[in-house]
Design a protein around this motif. Structure first.
Motif, PDB file in Angstrom:
ATOM      1  N   UNK A  50       0.729  -1.216   0.108  1.00  0.00           N
ATOM      2  CA  UNK A  50      -0.174  -0.021   0.159  1.00  0.00           C
ATOM      3  C   UNK A  50       0.628   1.283   0.157  1.00  0.00           C
ATOM      4  N   UNK A  51       2.157   1.297   0.595  1.00  0.00           N
ATOM      5  CA  UNK A  51       2.934   2.356   0.781  1.00  0.00           C
ATOM      6  C   UNK A  51       3.659   2.957  -0.572  1.00  0.00           C
TER       7      UNK A  51
ATOM      8  N   UNK B 201       0.832   5.765  -2.772  1.00  0.00           N
ATOM      9  CA  UNK B 201       0.913   7.601  -2.586  1.00  0.00           C
ATOM     10  C   UNK B 201       2.223   8.050  -3.784  1.00  0.00           C
TER      11      UNK B 201
ATOM     12  N   UNK C  19     -10.392   2.871   6.994  1.00  0.00           N
ATOM     13  CA  UNK C  19      -9.933   4.014   6.882  1.00  0.00           C
ATOM     14  C   UNK C  19      -8.694   4.255   5.949  1.00  0.00           C
TER      15      UNK C  19
ATOM     16  N   UNK D  19      -8.358   6.792   2.743  1.00  0.00           N
ATOM     17  CA  UNK D  19      -7.420   7.496   2.686  1.00  0.00           C
ATOM     18  C   UNK D  19      -6.829   7.452   1.295  1.00  0.00           C
ATOM     19  N   UNK D  20      -6.429   6.110   0.913  1.00  0.00           N
ATOM     20  CA  UNK D  20      -5.944   5.906  -0.337  1.00  0.00           C
ATOM     21  C   UNK D  20      -6.904   6.664  -1.645  1.00  0.00           C
TER      22      UNK D  20
ATOM     23  N   UNK E 147      -6.465  10.289  -1.491  1.00  0.00           N
ATOM     24  CA  UNK E 147      -5.196  10.648  -2.327  1.00  0.00           C
ATOM     25  C   UNK E 147      -5.065  10.702  -3.534  1.00  0.00           C
TER      26      UNK E 147
ATOM     27  N   UNK F 145      -2.437   8.402   8.459  1.00  0.00           N
ATOM     28  CA  UNK F 145      -1.281   9.318   8.292  1.00  0.00           C
ATOM     29  C   UNK F 145      -0.041   8.577   7.541  1.00  0.00           C
ATOM     30  N   UNK F 146       0.002   7.088   7.616  1.00  0.00           N
ATOM     31  CA  UNK F 146       1.023   6.573   7.069  1.00  0.00           C
ATOM     32  C   UNK F 146       1.372   6.971   5.547  1.00  0.00           C
ATOM     33  N   UNK F 147       0.152   7.015   4.752  1.00  0.00           N
ATOM     34  CA  UNK F 147      -0.051   7.077   3.484  1.00  0.00           C
ATOM     35  C   UNK F 147       0.532   8.371   2.885  1.00  0.00           C
ATOM     36  N   UNK F 148       0.651   9.273   3.750  1.00  0.00           N
ATOM     37  CA  UNK F 148       1.345  10.759   3.207  1.00  0.00           C
ATOM     38  C   UNK F 148       2.745  10.529   3.094  1.00  0.00           C
TER      39      UNK F 148
END
Lengths: 454, 454
Positions: free
Chosen positions: A85-86, A89, A116, A120-121, A124, B84-87
């Motif tokens: 997932x990381x 972004x 969540x 979030x993804x 973004x 927060x981690x995805x930023x």
């Protein structure tokens, strides 16, 4: 003519489908920890108008072969394997249209935090996120989670059903469409009367909370699934919007695709609200002869032990105990990924498959179809699959990275476009809108839609 | 002269420390879902040679005020709040030195998958990752996780101790330093004899697995912690490399810092292997008078109800049931963040604090120190804190975004540098090397080091 869908099939690791190719002198797999590598790869895919990049994943190691993780570690057979997932972004910052399909197991993450993460993804990336729903197949993954043993195959799908129920409710029914006001003049961000607490008290999960995120462009991400067992296909026919299929011949894949579409209709869905993507690998060059030479050159780097490590993990049977000329047919089904052995023998029913045959995963007769040839030959092959098996597109394996994908983009994509089989411009909107052109949200007949508020 | 450390203190949400400022006409908080906003912010911080950006987080909503989430939703009081981690991966693509401190609760994520997430981030950022260890303080978060009620404060620290044990072992002792060979010629990625299975069978967690990731630059991320309770400080003195402290006066903060350093020594650690960062907010302009006018202008946007919603959630007491002129002193400790009420009354012991006083969180007398003035005035204030309270730096709150941080970078940073209090160039290496200049790994006296293999 149906527009062919294309995904690149990768993993956040040194190797994925093809073992040993990281040792090819032109291969860049060792850069997997470098964001720049992934950003360049994403840009290449967007240049080729790919619909998405699909990141496979599983927590755990293929330690069935030889009864330990030794061989997997030696050849980097999907270990090390970082969190997929990381990467999204960073890839999102250099692309505008490319979709991101990410694999998450319902056994690895509690549903509230997971919902969540996905929202979030989706925020973004402006609605470019898909989720490949898996239930895990590795005993080693179960032990990493602290379980005594892997939950049975059928129970995993019961858990998955309940998990979907929870996350659908969080995504679809906690915040109404008009809940967010963003009214700076009156300092009102949200109308609280339009935000609802989700209460779920089930067999496996319990949640009593408001979703943490405001509605994202797609709410529920585009749902991918690859189950080939009876339970798996049932689950996919109900929930999936894209299914990954695999198989060596259009005839057997076509039967599976037909069955999924029929099952979908039983759930009241349009059979073409599910797109079937075939796992397939292409090796191409300007001429057939050059492509064949490239295949031979790539093949020299195949790690045969690594291939057996990978396969042993998938089928749950230790292939190291067999001799290379032992037959594959008749191997027990040990609860791993059930379709793989089936595919192996279906490829060429006339042939007596041996362990040695399957050790070479760049074998054109093998479990995944392999198209080798000039752009014309490759597109002929792709077109045949679409026509005979009714697949909507392909989940393309990557051999030498990124060279093989670059070859595809440079050579095959223009030929696909010339024949009118492939988009020349991206569609507008979210990933779901690009794939189905029916709106950003799931279809009204999708199980998530029952939770949508009027 | 000690070099002052600077972090920006933010959250992946519309509001964080200061409620209502999102309605300020020059504020960009509404862009929180846009990666470009965060990338620009990260670039601004790196321009200002900041050590890190620190992302606060908690799963759950501040629903203590009025007994529901209504007021929190209305004013966007830390809800919506995204992962927060995805930023981090996106911000990492446009920076080279900036550190990323991220908050994760040990109650929200199983340790095996979490350890992989952190290792992945450490790889992708070339060793720039920190983890703020929290144990959660919200009943609403417990219900979201499916718990009947929030685990008791002291038990949460018992869970955290065991969690640390598991993740230390995964990070430090599963893969030896020399395990990864990356030998393309012989097609050997890893020497399996140097990779070890971690077996943990504890009260709360069970893991039996090899860590999924090869060793990342820092292995264990830089560890942050903010606990101010007795248990919290004990935990911090043992595990933390940076502690966040808060308090209105150098005297009371200084006592806390001294205590943490003393406690650290009891654990055999160098007292300066822990850096203390004070939560503090700066409002600056070229002259004192202009800064005061800016403060007045910002203050007009403070959402007083929102501030009480935030505080009610932190202390676990519903401030909506009090009148505005009711005293704050004597409020019960309901298991929330215990230091906050203490700080409020310690700020000015001579003053009879009322609910109305604390509703204004841009109040210079309030819970977090607020420095208002010209660069000279601000740096005088920062310097006094460092000298009198022995803090190592500051966790800077952001008021109007990003304007207030841009003001700080343009005006205060040059003055800090002029006085020799602040770096003019970044140090080399990982976040830990930049902060401590003693190597990329945790110190030999850190509890994680016991698991390191020779």
């Amino acid at each position: 003519m149906k527009q062919i869908r294309l995904n690149a099939f990768v993993m956040n690791s040194v190797t994925h489908s093809y073992q040993g190719l990281w040792c090819h002198p032109r291969d860049h797999s060792l850069d997997y920890k470098d964001l720049r590598y992934w950003m360049e790869f994403a840009k290449l895919l967007e240049k080729g108008k790919f619909d998405g990049i699909f990141l496979a994943d599983s927590l755990g190691v293929h330690d069935v072969y030889g009864g330990s993780a030794e061989a997997a570690l030696h050849g980097a057979v999907m270990i090390p394997k970082n969190d997929p997932s990381l990467l999204v972004p960073a890839m999102a910052t250099v692309t505008t249209h490319l979709g991101f399909g990410i694999t998450f197991s319902v056994l690895d993450e509690p549903p509230y935090a997971f919902a969540r993460k996905i929202s979030t993804l989706d925020h973004l990336t402006s609605g470019r996120v898909g989720w490949n729903i898996v239930t895990g197949y590795l005993e080693s993954g179960a032990k990493a989670r602290g379980d005594v043993q892997l939950t049975s195959h059928d129970e995993r799908y019961v858990i998955a059903e309940e998990y979907m129920d929870v996350v659908y409710r969080l995504w679809e029914s906690s915040w109404e469409d008009s809940a967010v006001r963003r009214d700076r003049e009156n300092c009102i961000y949200t109308d609280p009367s339009k935000v609802h607490r989700i209460r779920h008290d089930g067999q496996y999960f319990k949640v009593d909370a408001v979703h943490m995120c405001e509605p994202s462009p797609q709410r529920t991400p585009v749902l991918y699934q690859a189950g080939a067992s009876a339970k798996g296909m049932e689950f996919g026919a109900k929930h999936a919007e894209c299914v990954f299929v695999s198989g060596p011949q259009p005839s057997n894949v076509g039967r599976r695709v037909k069955k999924i579409r029929e099952e979908a209709m039983k759930h009241g869905r349009d059979p073409y609200d599910i797109q079937a993507l075939l796992s397939l690998t292409v090796i191409t060059a300007p001429t057939d002869a050059e492509a064949q030479r490239k295949h031979q050159e790539y093949s020299r780097y195949i790690d045969r032990t690594g291939s057996l490590v990978r396969l042993s993990g998938f089928i749950g049977t230790d292939l190291s105990t067999l001799r290379l000329d032992d037959p594959i047919k008749g191997l027990p089904d040990n609860g791993g990924i059930q379709s793989i052995l089936e595919n192996l023998t279906a490829a060429r029913p006339d042939k007596a498959w041996t362990v040695s045959d399957v050790a070479n995963s760049l074998n054109p007769d093998g479990v995944h179809p392999l198209l080798i040839g000039s752009p014309q030959t490759v597109v002929d092959g792709l077109q045949r699959w679409v026509e005979e098996a009714d697949v909507d597109g392909f989940n393309l394996g990557v051999t030498v990275k990124p060279e093989s994908m670059s070859d595809f983009v440079e050579l095959v994509v223009p030929e696909l476009q010339r024949r009118g089989l492939y988009k020349t411009e991206y569609g507008q909107g979210t990933l779901r809108e690009k794939l189905f052109a029916k709106g950003a949200k799931t279809a009204a007949t999708h199980p998530s839609a029952q939770y949508r508020r009027p």
